[in-house]
Design a protein around this motif. Structure first.
Motif, PDB file in Angstrom:
ATOM      1  N   ARG B 380      73.398  15.777  11.089  1.00 58.74           N
ATOM      2  CA  ARG B 380      74.867  15.719  11.109  1.00 58.74           C
ATOM      3  C   ARG B 380      75.439  15.904   9.711  1.00 58.74           C
ATOM      4  N   ALA B 381      74.755  15.355   8.713  1.00 52.76           N
ATOM      5  CA  ALA B 381      75.206  15.529   7.334  1.00 52.76           C
ATOM      6  C   ALA B 381      75.224  17.019   7.000  1.00 52.76           C
ATOM      7  N   ALA B 382      74.172  17.716   7.416  1.00 51.81           N
ATOM      8  CA  ALA B 382      74.108  19.157   7.183  1.00 51.81           C
ATOM      9  C   ALA B 382      75.210  19.860   7.970  1.00 51.81           C
ATOM     10  N   PHE B 383      75.457  19.371   9.173  1.00 56.76           N
ATOM     11  CA  PHE B 383      76.488  19.941  10.046  1.00 56.76           C
ATOM     12  C   PHE B 383      77.859  19.842   9.378  1.00 56.76           C
ATOM     13  N   ILE B 384      78.135  18.684   8.802  1.00 57.18           N
ATOM     14  CA  ILE B 384      79.439  18.454   8.162  1.00 57.18           C
ATOM     15  C   ILE B 384      79.580  19.254   6.872  1.00 57.18           C
ATOM     16  N   MET B 385      78.512  19.290   6.076  1.00 52.21           N
ATOM     17  CA  MET B 385      78.601  19.888   4.744  1.00 52.21           C
ATOM     18  C   MET B 385      78.313  21.382   4.718  1.00 52.21           C
ATOM     19  N   ASP B 386      77.838  21.925   5.828  1.00 54.31           N
ATOM     20  CA  ASP B 386      77.364  23.297   5.769  1.00 54.31           C
ATOM     21  C   ASP B 386      78.426  24.296   5.333  1.00 54.31           C
ATOM     22  N   LYS B 387      79.641  24.100   5.803  1.00 51.83           N
ATOM     23  CA  LYS B 387      80.711  25.040   5.452  1.00 51.83           C
ATOM     24  C   LYS B 387      80.850  25.129   3.926  1.00 51.83           C
ATOM     25  N   VAL B 388      80.907  23.971   3.279  1.00 49.44           N
ATOM     26  CA  VAL B 388      81.047  23.935   1.819  1.00 49.44           C
ATOM     27  C   VAL B 388      79.829  24.551   1.149  1.00 49.44           C
ATOM     28  N   MET B 389      78.657  24.111   1.561  1.00 46.03           N
ATOM     29  CA  MET B 389      77.439  24.575   0.915  1.00 46.03           C
ATOM     30  C   MET B 389      77.203  26.061   1.181  1.00 46.03           C
ATOM     31  N   HIS B 390      77.602  26.511   2.354  1.00 45.97           N
ATOM     32  CA  HIS B 390      77.391  27.916   2.696  1.00 45.97           C
ATOM     33  C   HIS B 390      78.241  28.827   1.816  1.00 45.97           C
ATOM     34  N   LEU B 392      78.773  28.306  -1.130  1.00 45.80           N
ATOM     35  CA  LEU B 392      78.032  28.368  -2.388  1.00 45.80           C
ATOM     36  C   LEU B 392      76.695  29.085  -2.213  1.00 45.80           C
ATOM     37  N   GLY B 393      76.473  29.614  -1.027  1.00 48.13           N
ATOM     38  CA  GLY B 393      75.222  30.330  -0.797  1.00 48.13           C
ATOM     39  C   GLY B 393      74.060  29.407  -0.475  1.00 48.13           C
ATOM     40  N   LEU B 394      74.363  28.176  -0.085  1.00 46.35           N
ATOM     41  CA  LEU B 394      73.279  27.239   0.208  1.00 46.35           C
ATOM     42  C   LEU B 394      73.387  26.744   1.638  1.00 46.35           C
ATOM     43  N   HIS B 395      72.494  25.852   1.984  1.00 48.67           N
ATOM     44  CA  HIS B 395      72.410  25.301   3.328  1.00 48.67           C
ATOM     45  C   HIS B 395      73.024  23.899   3.318  1.00 48.67           C
ATOM     46  N   ALA B 415      63.342  15.604  -2.714  1.00 42.42           N
ATOM     47  CA  ALA B 415      64.157  15.504  -1.504  1.00 42.42           C
ATOM     48  C   ALA B 415      64.436  16.864  -0.868  1.00 42.42           C
ATOM     49  N   THR B 416      64.142  17.960  -1.572  1.00 40.81           N
ATOM     50  CA  THR B 416      64.361  19.282  -0.967  1.00 40.81           C
ATOM     51  C   THR B 416      63.405  19.520   0.191  1.00 40.81           C
ATOM     52  N   ARG B 417      62.443  18.615   0.368  1.00 42.16           N
ATOM     53  CA  ARG B 417      61.520  18.755   1.495  1.00 42.16           C
ATOM     54  C   ARG B 417      62.220  18.788   2.847  1.00 42.16           C
ATOM     55  N   THR B 418      63.451  18.288   2.883  1.00 45.32           N
ATOM     56  CA  THR B 418      64.151  18.294   4.167  1.00 45.32           C
ATOM     57  C   THR B 418      64.633  19.699   4.536  1.00 45.32           C
ATOM     58  N   LEU B 419      64.610  20.630   3.591  1.00 43.66           N
ATOM     59  CA  LEU B 419      65.054  21.992   3.885  1.00 43.66           C
ATOM     60  C   LEU B 419      63.909  22.785   4.503  1.00 43.66           C
ATOM     61  N   GLU B 420      64.171  23.411   5.647  1.00 43.27           N
ATOM     62  CA  GLU B 420      63.088  24.113   6.322  1.00 43.27           C
ATOM     63  C   GLU B 420      62.826  25.493   5.722  1.00 43.27           C
ATOM     64  N   SER B 421      63.893  26.171   5.318  1.00 44.62           N
ATOM     65  CA  SER B 421      63.690  27.531   4.841  1.00 44.62           C
ATOM     66  C   SER B 421      63.241  27.522   3.386  1.00 44.62           C
ATOM     67  N   ARG B 422      62.178  28.245   3.125  1.00 47.67           N
ATOM     68  CA  ARG B 422      61.597  28.253   1.789  1.00 47.67           C
ATOM     69  C   ARG B 422      62.578  28.768   0.757  1.00 47.67           C
ATOM     70  N   ARG B 423      63.336  29.759   1.171  1.00 50.84           N
ATOM     71  CA  ARG B 423      64.296  30.368   0.270  1.00 50.84           C
ATOM     72  C   ARG B 423      65.395  29.381  -0.131  1.00 50.84           C
ATOM     73  N   ASP B 424      65.929  28.674   0.846  1.00 51.03           N
ATOM     74  CA  ASP B 424      66.938  27.657   0.548  1.00 51.03           C
ATOM     75  C   ASP B 424      66.340  26.559  -0.322  1.00 51.03           C
ATOM     76  N   ARG B 425      65.088  26.233  -0.019  1.00 47.31           N
ATOM     77  CA  ARG B 425      64.447  25.140  -0.724  1.00 47.31           C
ATOM     78  C   ARG B 425      64.232  25.507  -2.189  1.00 47.31           C
ATOM     79  N   LEU B 426      63.677  26.695  -2.422  1.00 42.19           N
ATOM     80  CA  LEU B 426      63.425  27.134  -3.799  1.00 42.19           C
ATOM     81  C   LEU B 426      64.718  27.192  -4.595  1.00 42.19           C
ATOM     82  N   LEU B 427      65.727  27.743  -3.962  1.00 42.04           N
ATOM     83  CA  LEU B 427      67.017  27.878  -4.630  1.00 42.04           C
ATOM     84  C   LEU B 427      67.548  26.493  -5.010  1.00 42.04           C
TER      85      LEU B 427
END
Lengths: 83, 701
Positions: B380-390, B392-395, B415-427
């Motif tokens: 849900r946190a990702a759901f709420i923040m995605d618009k803002v982060m997106h 900025l080119g992020l998840h 804590a970036t371990r919660t990101l599934e996509s490697r690209r988002d995680r590396l960034l």
């Protein structure tokens, strides 16, 4: 088929049936694996506070997709439920 | 004699797979990475009735396609690792989608037992499953389980062992029916594959045929390697043929058929006895992601997470520092004054302390993250923040690691371990050090306080903003250069809210803590000793007679410098390196003292302050400590312009040692760690140069 709209133009509480998933590659594939296939029913649960992404109920579970992604999904409205 | 089997756990994310894994293996786990990649691999030992089971936790996946690293890892392990049994953990309340993975596992020919997990939750929802019949239809043994309460796990293990020992599971499998037209194409490809030698047994070759029909990139490459041109050509023809008949691509047709098969099986075996209405989870969600309340609630949770991690974490940190100091004091008294004492007290003990101080933060942060994830709020946190982060080119999920970066980049990067996509995680990893961590604050306070007086607060605030702005800019540049290509879609499941169990939360927390201690502690310690050496050698005779005061652990290097006289520091290796880099930093208006201070800041950024104290001849005993420091700074930095350029440099330049080692560990290799250091040094130099030279042009100097 008449009355086909994009999922992105649906509103909270709408119930729709998928007619076609546009796009390709990983996006289309992922959606399909999650059950977003032609003929499947979707309930539009809500939009996020900033109106993007949106929350759908499909096959009994909740899925979130971005509005720009929902634009690629063509649906047929079934009924509208208002709270 | 006890026998030993290997079993692999497969299942969707949120199916409770990890809970079952934890229940089976308890503390007998080891966490590592799958060969060559940064996807976490968990292994553990379970014992059941004298049988030892080696349990492998496969990455949680929705499918077994070639589109994601996790899926390729899972299927490769099943094919090549040949586990004696694959235990497929299924969320009973969400059978239709979970069984999609089952169809893939069946096709792969894996020996299967299904755990119908969270069976109680499904029953409470009003779902009735005739699982003996479903089991018969699919040809797979099924056991209802409730993972977090440990219910059904013994029965599950019993079934697994029995099925392995009777060795009958695979022969009972049905073949997924794709319909005549598709079957014809599969058979055409299959025949050609069978005619090619060495591609495996009958199950596996049919799987290859199906995958080719789906245009699977990994399988295609594999057949290209063995030069099976005719097979590939047939696959192409077949795909075109299917597209012609169904007016849709073959992948869609096959996926559709699999879901059709599942729907058919479920129609016969399940029934909803209750009217579907708003569940408790829906009601909670209506509040937590509410249009008006969503953000306030989110920020309260973030505030709690941040404060628990960094304020609550400060207490155990203090204890660790006090403990290490006490030990140093004892050693100084007990051991004769010698180089060995110096090495043990300042080098090793300081290094160990430097490793340990981060542990409380990491533990608390991961306790918090684990609670957020296990309750379902993280999604849900990702759901709420995605618009803002997106924008900025992020998840959406990048937000928490970036926020934590303001406290300390080390737990933040973990804590970036919660990101599934490697690209988002590396960034997210790469831009994380641009979030100004709390260790940089003492430097800001000191320098800005000296040069900007009342405006110091605004100056410091501008640094935080600059860091964020550059993170956004750098993020965009990396996205369009390093991480080009198709972005992972934001198709994210929002699991129902659940109450996490203490056990699984604590195991989760301990996992992260032990990874940090085991995988990074040693490297950090080694580097700490090297840097201690550089700051302490070559030595002057007089120095040995000095009684070194043991200092706090993080700034142990500065303490070892502290004991030295300023003139001596010039002669150590650090001093020499300092001289060596002065020409590089002179265009920014930096002098030798500033260069050495920055150099020592690599250990931990706050060390910059204590080094400056030493270099400007601040005697800790003197009453005028503060004046001495301020005078020194004024002499060294000459103007507010240089001071500001210096602060910007401190903000942006190389992440501290521990962060670099964390990047190496989390991003998967020294390559990324070196890249992070490199780009940040360049960025720091470039921005400081523009500020200094630009300021001079505008006559601000």
């Amino acid at each position: 088929m008449d009355n086909i709209i994009r999922l992105s133009s649906c509103q909270e509480g709408d119930r729709v049936r998928i007619r076609k998933v546009e796009g390709e590659g990983i996006f289309k594939r992922r959606l399909q694996e999650m059950g977003m296939l032609k003929g499947a029913e979707i309930f539009i649960q809500k939009y996020a506070p900033l109106r993007d992404p949106m929350e759908l109920v499909i096959k009994g579970y909740h899925l979130s997709i971005r509005v720009e992604e929902a634009e690629k999904i063509l649906v047929q409205p079934l009924q509208r439920v208002r709270y | 004699m006890s026998s030993k089997y290997t079993i692999a756990l497969a299942g969707n994310p949120n199916s409770g797979k990890t809970t079952i894994f934890n229940h089976l293996t308890g503390s007998r786990q080891k966490v590592g990475n799958w060969g060559g990649v940064t996807v976490e691999k968990k292994e553990g030992i379970a014992r059941f009735n004298g049988v030892e089971l080696n349990v492998i936790d496969l990455p949680g996946t929705y499918s077994l396609s070639a589109y994601s690293l996790e899926e390729v890892i899972a299927r490769d392990y099943i094919v090549e690792g040949k586990p004696d049994m694959v235990v497929h953990v299924v969320d009973s309340g969400n059978l239709e989608r979970n069984l999609y993975l089952t169809t893939q596992l069946i096709e792969l020919g894996a020996p299967l037992v299904i755990a119908l997990n969270m069976f109680d939750e499904a029953q409470n929802k009003g779902l009735e499953v005739d699982y003996p019949l479903l089991s018969k239809l699919l040809g797979i043994p099924m056991v209802p389980t409730v993972g977090h309460r440990g219910k059904g796990i013994d029965k599950l293990m019993e079934t697994v062992v029995k099925t392995i020992e009777t060795n009958d599971s695979r022969s009972r499998y049905l073949q997924l029916p794709y319909g005549q037209e598709v079957e014809d194409e599969i058979n055409d490809i299959h025949k050609l594959i069978q005619a090619t030698n060495g591609l495996g047994d009958q199950y596996f070759t049919r799987w290859l045929a199906v995958k080719l029909l789906e245009n699977d990139s990994v399988v295609t490459k594999r057949l290209e390697l063995v030069g099976a041109k005719s097979v590939l050509k047939q696959a192409e023809t077949s795909r075109e043929h299917i597209e012609e008949i169904f007016d849709d691509d073959s992948e869609t047709v096959l996926t559709d058929r699999r879901y059709g098969f599942i729907a058919g099986a479920l129609r016969e075996t399940t029934r909803m006895s209750k009217e579907q209405r708003q569940t408790l989870s829906d009601q909670i969600d209506n509040v937590l992601t509410n249009r008006l309340l969503g953000f306030p609630v989110f920020f309260v949770f973030m505030w709690l997470l941040f404060h628990m991690t960094f304020l609550l974490g400060a207490y155990p940190q203090d204890w660790i520092e006090t403990g290490v100091n006490w030990l140093s004091n004892v050693l100084v008294v007990v051991m004769p004054q010698s180089l060995l004492q110096d090495l043990i007290v300042d080098g090793i003990l300081g290094g160990v302390g430097g490793v340990l101080v981060f542990l409380p933060q990491i533990m608390i942060l991961f306790l918090g993250i684990s609670v957020l994830e296990d309750t379902g709020y993280m999604a849900r946190a990702a759901f709420i923040m995605d618009k803002v982060m997106h924008t900025l080119g992020l998840h959406g999920k990048s937000f928490i690691p970036l926020l934590m970066g303001f406290g300390c980049n080390v737990p933040a990067i973990m804590a970036t371990r919660t990101l599934e996509s490697r690209r988002d995680r590396l960034l997210t990893i790469l831009i994380n050090p641009l979030m100004s961590c709390s260790a940089r604050l003492p430097i800001y306070v000191l320098v800005a306080g000296t040069f900007f007086g009342a405006a110091a607060g605004n100056v410091i605030f501008s640094l935080y903003l600059l860091g964020i702005a550059l993170a956004v800019g750098v993020g965009q540049i990396f996205r369009h250069s390093l991480f080009r290509g198709e972005a992972a879609p934001f198709v994210m499941e929002l699991p129902p809210y659940r109450i996490p169990t203490m056990k699984s939360t604590l195991i989760h927390m301990w996992d992260k803590g032990s990874i940090y201690l085991k995988k990074m502690g040693g490297v950090i310690l080694a580097f700490s000793i090297i840097i201690w050496f550089l700051g302490a050698f070559p030595r002057e005779q007089t120095l040995l007679e000095n009684n070194l005061p043991p200092g706090d652990t993080v700034s142990q290097l500065a303490v070892s410098l502290d004991a030295d006289q300023p003139h001596h520091l010039e002669n150590t290796y650090i001093g020499k390196i300092g001289y060596f880099i002065v020409p590089v930093l002179r265009p920014l208006g930096f002098d030798w003292q500033m260069s050495v201070a920055l150099l020592t800041g690599f250990v931990a950024k706050e060390v910059v302050v204590s080094t400056m104290g030493v270099l400007y001849g601040v005697d800790e005993a003197s009453v005028d400590e503060e004046t001495a420091m301020t005078d020194g700074l004024r002499r060294s930095m000459k103007s507010p312009l240089i001071a500001y350029a210096f602060l910007v440099f401190v903000l942006l330049y190389t992440p501290c040692l521990v962060t670099v080692i964390t990047i190496r560990r989390e991003a998967g290799g020294w390559k990324w760690a070196a890249f992070a250091v490199g780009y940040e040094l360049l960025l720091a130099w470039g921005v400081a140069f523009v500020i200094y030279r630009g300021g001079l042009l505008l006559s601000l100097g």
